[in-house]
Write a protein that holds these residues in place. Sequence first.
Motif, PDB file in Angstrom:
ATOM      1  N   CYS A 128       0.817  -1.219   0.000  1.00  0.00           N
ATOM      2  CA  CYS A 128       0.000   0.000   0.000  1.00  0.00           C
ATOM      3  C   CYS A 128       0.850   1.268   0.000  1.00  0.00           C
ATOM      4  O   CYS A 128       0.349   2.347   0.300  1.00  0.00           O
ATOM      5  CB  CYS A 128      -0.935  -0.003   1.209  1.00  0.00           C
ATOM      6  N   SER A 129       2.122   1.162  -0.346  1.00  0.00           N
ATOM      7  CA  SER A 129       3.014   2.322  -0.260  1.00  0.00           C
ATOM      8  C   SER A 129       2.604   3.473  -1.180  1.00  0.00           C
ATOM      9  O   SER A 129       2.910   4.628  -0.878  1.00  0.00           O
ATOM     10  CB  SER A 129       4.462   1.906  -0.548  1.00  0.00           C
ATOM     11  N   ALA A 130       1.881   3.205  -2.255  1.00  0.00           N
ATOM     12  CA  ALA A 130       1.455   4.267  -3.175  1.00  0.00           C
ATOM     13  C   ALA A 130       0.012   4.717  -2.910  1.00  0.00           C
ATOM     14  O   ALA A 130      -0.529   5.525  -3.652  1.00  0.00           O
ATOM     15  CB  ALA A 130       1.594   3.790  -4.617  1.00  0.00           C
ATOM     16  N   VAL A 131      -0.586   4.206  -1.844  1.00  0.00           N
ATOM     17  CA  VAL A 131      -1.981   4.495  -1.514  1.00  0.00           C
ATOM     18  C   VAL A 131      -2.006   5.567  -0.423  1.00  0.00           C
ATOM     19  O   VAL A 131      -1.219   5.505   0.521  1.00  0.00           O
ATOM     20  CB  VAL A 131      -2.668   3.195  -1.019  1.00  0.00           C
ATOM     21  N   PRO A 132      -2.916   6.559  -0.531  1.00  0.00           N
ATOM     22  CA  PRO A 132      -3.029   7.551   0.553  1.00  0.00           C
ATOM     23  C   PRO A 132      -3.255   6.858   1.901  1.00  0.00           C
ATOM     24  O   PRO A 132      -3.934   5.830   1.982  1.00  0.00           O
ATOM     25  CB  PRO A 132      -4.238   8.389   0.155  1.00  0.00           C
ATOM     26  N   GLU A 133      -2.732   7.448   2.945  1.00  0.00           N
ATOM     27  CA  GLU A 133      -2.762   6.841   4.288  1.00  0.00           C
ATOM     28  C   GLU A 133      -4.187   6.527   4.750  1.00  0.00           C
ATOM     29  O   GLU A 133      -4.453   5.446   5.275  1.00  0.00           O
ATOM     30  CB  GLU A 133      -2.047   7.763   5.288  1.00  0.00           C
ATOM     31  N   PHE A 134      -5.127   7.450   4.540  1.00  0.00           N
ATOM     32  CA  PHE A 134      -6.513   7.196   4.947  1.00  0.00           C
ATOM     33  C   PHE A 134      -7.072   5.995   4.194  1.00  0.00           C
ATOM     34  O   PHE A 134      -7.717   5.122   4.778  1.00  0.00           O
ATOM     35  CB  PHE A 134      -7.392   8.436   4.710  1.00  0.00           C
ATOM     36  N   HIS A 135      -6.825   5.934   2.902  1.00  0.00           N
ATOM     37  CA  HIS A 135      -7.315   4.805   2.107  1.00  0.00           C
ATOM     38  C   HIS A 135      -6.728   3.494   2.613  1.00  0.00           C
ATOM     39  O   HIS A 135      -7.449   2.495   2.723  1.00  0.00           O
ATOM     40  CB  HIS A 135      -6.962   4.994   0.634  1.00  0.00           C
ATOM     41  N   ALA A 136      -5.439   3.498   2.930  1.00  0.00           N
ATOM     42  CA  ALA A 136      -4.792   2.280   3.433  1.00  0.00           C
ATOM     43  C   ALA A 136      -5.454   1.822   4.738  1.00  0.00           C
ATOM     44  O   ALA A 136      -5.660   0.622   4.941  1.00  0.00           O
ATOM     45  CB  ALA A 136      -3.302   2.509   3.636  1.00  0.00           C
ATOM     46  N   ARG A 137      -5.813   2.758   5.597  1.00  0.00           N
ATOM     47  CA  ARG A 137      -6.495   2.404   6.847  1.00  0.00           C
ATOM     48  C   ARG A 137      -7.871   1.808   6.562  1.00  0.00           C
ATOM     49  O   ARG A 137      -8.283   0.824   7.185  1.00  0.00           O
ATOM     50  CB  ARG A 137      -6.621   3.627   7.756  1.00  0.00           C
ATOM     51  N   VAL A 138      -8.589   2.404   5.622  1.00  0.00           N
ATOM     52  CA  VAL A 138      -9.915   1.889   5.251  1.00  0.00           C
ATOM     53  C   VAL A 138      -9.778   0.483   4.668  1.00  0.00           C
ATOM     54  O   VAL A 138     -10.530  -0.425   5.029  1.00  0.00           O
ATOM     55  CB  VAL A 138     -10.615   2.844   4.251  1.00  0.00           C
ATOM     56  N   TYR A 139      -8.798   0.285   3.773  1.00  0.00           N
ATOM     57  CA  TYR A 139      -8.612  -1.028   3.154  1.00  0.00           C
ATOM     58  C   TYR A 139      -8.262  -2.075   4.208  1.00  0.00           C
ATOM     59  O   TYR A 139      -8.758  -3.203   4.159  1.00  0.00           O
ATOM     60  CB  TYR A 139      -7.534  -0.986   2.080  1.00  0.00           C
TER      61      TYR A 139
END
Length: 163
Positions: free
Chosen positions: A66-77
Amino acid sequence: MLRFETAIGECGLRWSEAGITRVYLPRMPSEAPAGEPPAFVREAVKAIAALFDGEPRDLREVVLDCSAVPEFHARVYAALREVGPGELCTYGDLARAVDAPNGAQAVGRAMGSNPFPIVVPCHRVLSSTGALHGFSAPGGIVTKRRMLEIERAPGFTQQSLFA
């Protein structure tokens, strides 16, 4: 990218040394195949294909990068990956799970840009009314309903006649 056949058509995966970076359902970009995939990619292919073949698989073992994913999105995922096969949640449930109780719309945007469809099971997310909304994968709501039928989610245990 590694392309592979499934019951819904040709899918694809991209990866880094850290994990899967992108899951493509049918209608993916043209791209030359990558070299020999590592074991974790081959295992992800088997698990995804099995799910599309009708096995109620839990894809939590698939390692994501998830390194290229925004932090909020990574938390949701990450929160959504805790929702198991056959379980359902709402956008509001996920917002509360990531400590953003008024963030249902932000969760919806994260779902809309999910680079890991099926592995991050956005098909398990319903609106607050229980309606099927916002599934951008090929086949849209029909595919979402089919995935919920495969997983025998409450209210989706009988297959649609006109899917």
